[in-house]
Design an enzyme around this catalytic site. Sequence first.
Site, PDB file in Angstrom:
ATOM      1  N   ASN A  20       0.837  -1.216   0.000  1.00 11.26           N
ATOM      2  CA  ASN A  20       0.000   0.000   0.000  1.00 11.26           C
ATOM      3  C   ASN A  20       0.866   1.258   0.000  1.00 11.26           C
ATOM      4  O   ASN A  20       0.530   2.247  -0.649  1.00 11.26           O
ATOM      5  CB  ASN A  20      -0.965   0.005   1.182  1.00 11.26           C
ATOM      6  CG  ASN A  20      -2.202  -0.814   0.883  1.00 11.26           C
ATOM      7  OD1 ASN A  20      -3.035  -0.417   0.080  1.00 11.26           O
ATOM      8  ND2 ASN A  20      -2.304  -1.987   1.499  1.00 11.26           N
ATOM      9  N   ARG A  96      -0.312  -1.902  14.691  1.00  9.97           N
ATOM     10  CA  ARG A  96      -0.449  -1.555  16.106  1.00  9.97           C
ATOM     11  C   ARG A  96      -1.551  -0.522  16.255  1.00  9.97           C
ATOM     12  O   ARG A  96      -1.746   0.322  15.376  1.00  9.97           O
ATOM     13  CB  ARG A  96       0.864  -0.961  16.635  1.00  9.97           C
ATOM     14  CG  ARG A  96       1.967  -1.975  16.780  1.00  9.97           C
ATOM     15  CD  ARG A  96       3.228  -1.336  17.277  1.00  9.97           C
ATOM     16  NE  ARG A  96       3.054  -0.648  18.545  1.00  9.97           N
ATOM     17  CZ  ARG A  96       3.015  -1.244  19.732  1.00  9.97           C
ATOM     18  NH1 ARG A  96       3.135  -2.543  19.828  1.00  9.97           N
ATOM     19  NH2 ARG A  96       2.861  -0.548  20.826  1.00  9.97           N
ATOM     20  N   HIS A 114      -8.046  -0.926   5.442  1.00  9.98           N
ATOM     21  CA  HIS A 114      -8.401  -2.183   6.119  1.00  9.98           C
ATOM     22  C   HIS A 114      -8.993  -3.161   5.094  1.00  9.98           C
ATOM     23  O   HIS A 114      -9.819  -2.754   4.264  1.00  9.98           O
ATOM     24  CB  HIS A 114      -9.416  -1.899   7.237  1.00  9.98           C
ATOM     25  CG  HIS A 114      -9.767  -3.127   8.014  1.00  9.98           C
ATOM     26  ND1 HIS A 114      -8.928  -3.651   8.980  1.00  9.98           N
ATOM     27  CD2 HIS A 114     -10.832  -3.953   7.930  1.00  9.98           C
ATOM     28  CE1 HIS A 114      -9.488  -4.747   9.475  1.00  9.98           C
ATOM     29  NE2 HIS A 114     -10.642  -4.951   8.862  1.00  9.98           N
ATOM     30  N   ALA A 178      -7.876  -3.897  -4.680  1.00 12.15           N
ATOM     31  CA  ALA A 178      -8.839  -2.815  -4.398  1.00 12.15           C
ATOM     32  C   ALA A 178      -8.216  -1.792  -3.437  1.00 12.15           C
ATOM     33  O   ALA A 178      -8.385  -0.583  -3.611  1.00 12.15           O
ATOM     34  CB  ALA A 178     -10.116  -3.407  -3.802  1.00 12.15           C
TER      35      ALA A 178
HETATM   36  C1  GAR Z   1      -3.121  -4.837   3.938  1.00 13.10           C
HETATM   37  O1  GAR Z   1      -3.996  -5.820   3.445  1.00 13.10           O
HETATM   38  C2  GAR Z   1      -3.830  -3.935   4.930  1.00 13.10           C
HETATM   39  O2  GAR Z   1      -5.166  -3.689   4.604  1.00 13.10           O
HETATM   40  C3  GAR Z   1      -3.720  -4.773   6.172  1.00 13.10           C
HETATM   41  O3  GAR Z   1      -2.420  -5.298   6.152  1.00 13.10           O
HETATM   42  C4  GAR Z   1      -2.021  -5.448   4.797  1.00 13.10           C
HETATM   43  C5  GAR Z   1      -0.706  -4.732   4.621  1.00 13.10           C
HETATM   44  O4  GAR Z   1      -0.171  -4.965   3.355  1.00 13.10           O
HETATM   45  N1  GAR Z   1      -3.957  -3.984   7.340  1.00 13.10           N
HETATM   46  C6  GAR Z   1      -4.650  -4.398   8.379  1.00 13.10           C
HETATM   47  O5  GAR Z   1      -5.123  -5.515   8.446  1.00 13.10           O
HETATM   48  C7  GAR Z   1      -4.803  -3.387   9.488  1.00 13.10           C
HETATM   49  N2  GAR Z   1      -5.861  -3.791  10.376  1.00 13.10           N
HETATM   50  P1  GAR Z   1       0.981  -4.042   2.788  1.00 13.10           P
HETATM   51  O6  GAR Z   1       2.064  -3.995   3.873  1.00 13.10           O
HETATM   52  O7  GAR Z   1       1.456  -4.768   1.567  1.00 13.10           O
HETATM   53  O8  GAR Z   1       0.393  -2.701   2.495  1.00 13.10           O
END
Ligand code: GAR
Length: 208
Positions: A20, A96, A114, A178
């Site tokens: 992200n 966190r 999320h 998405a």
């Molecule tokens: C993503 O799917 C994000 O939505 C989730 O962790 C992943 C991080 O991926 N976050 C949560 O679950 C927060 N509650 P990334 O490090 O490749 O962006």
Amino acid sequence: MSVPGDPARVGVLISGRGSNLQALLDAAAAYRLGGRVAVVVSNVAEAAGLERARRAGVPAIVQDHRGRSREEHDLSLLAHLQAHGVDLVCLAGYMRLLSPVLIRAYPGRVLNVHPSLLPAFPGLDAQRQAWEHGVKVSGATVHLVDEGLDTGPIVLQEAVPVLADDTPQALAARILEAEHRIYPQAVRLVLSGRLVRQGRRLLEETAP
Ligand code: GAR
């Protein structure tokens, strides 16, 4: 804070892979973010996202949370964000809970992505929660962070189907695409200053 005329400064908090974060960096490079990523802070030294930041020429800082209270840790985060003149904080796989110290320093200016259609399936492993529950549609949410767990007002959502032969991993991959679409859009929307709040509802102001 950035001076008028300068692009808004976004600070990104990560704990891991950073895909992200990459979507935000790519959008900024293509002038689609409405600002630039000014600093990335990870609470995990091995987070792959740190290298993504460095490759993009963005300062990448490690702030280990271990052995400190949540408030102490968040005060250190806040110092890094303020030292880089951050206007908007984006949580991007930052695993966190934030303390009020940080949230109150950036009122209405902390976003999180999320991997579910909130308020369904808050907390950890949301994609597996949705898959196990048997929902037919899930998706991604970008929301303002308040003092609850994934409870803040919703900026953008995108739905994705849950297919009969999905595994939790396949569903997570579809949701992640998405996330990468809506996170930069949501940042741009918030930075545009065109979001007005009515109770929990965030509405985009239309031109007069
Ligand atoms: C993503 O799917 C994000 O939505 C989730 O962790 C992943 C991080 O991926 N976050 C949560 O679950 C927060 N509650 P990334 O490090 O490749 O962006």
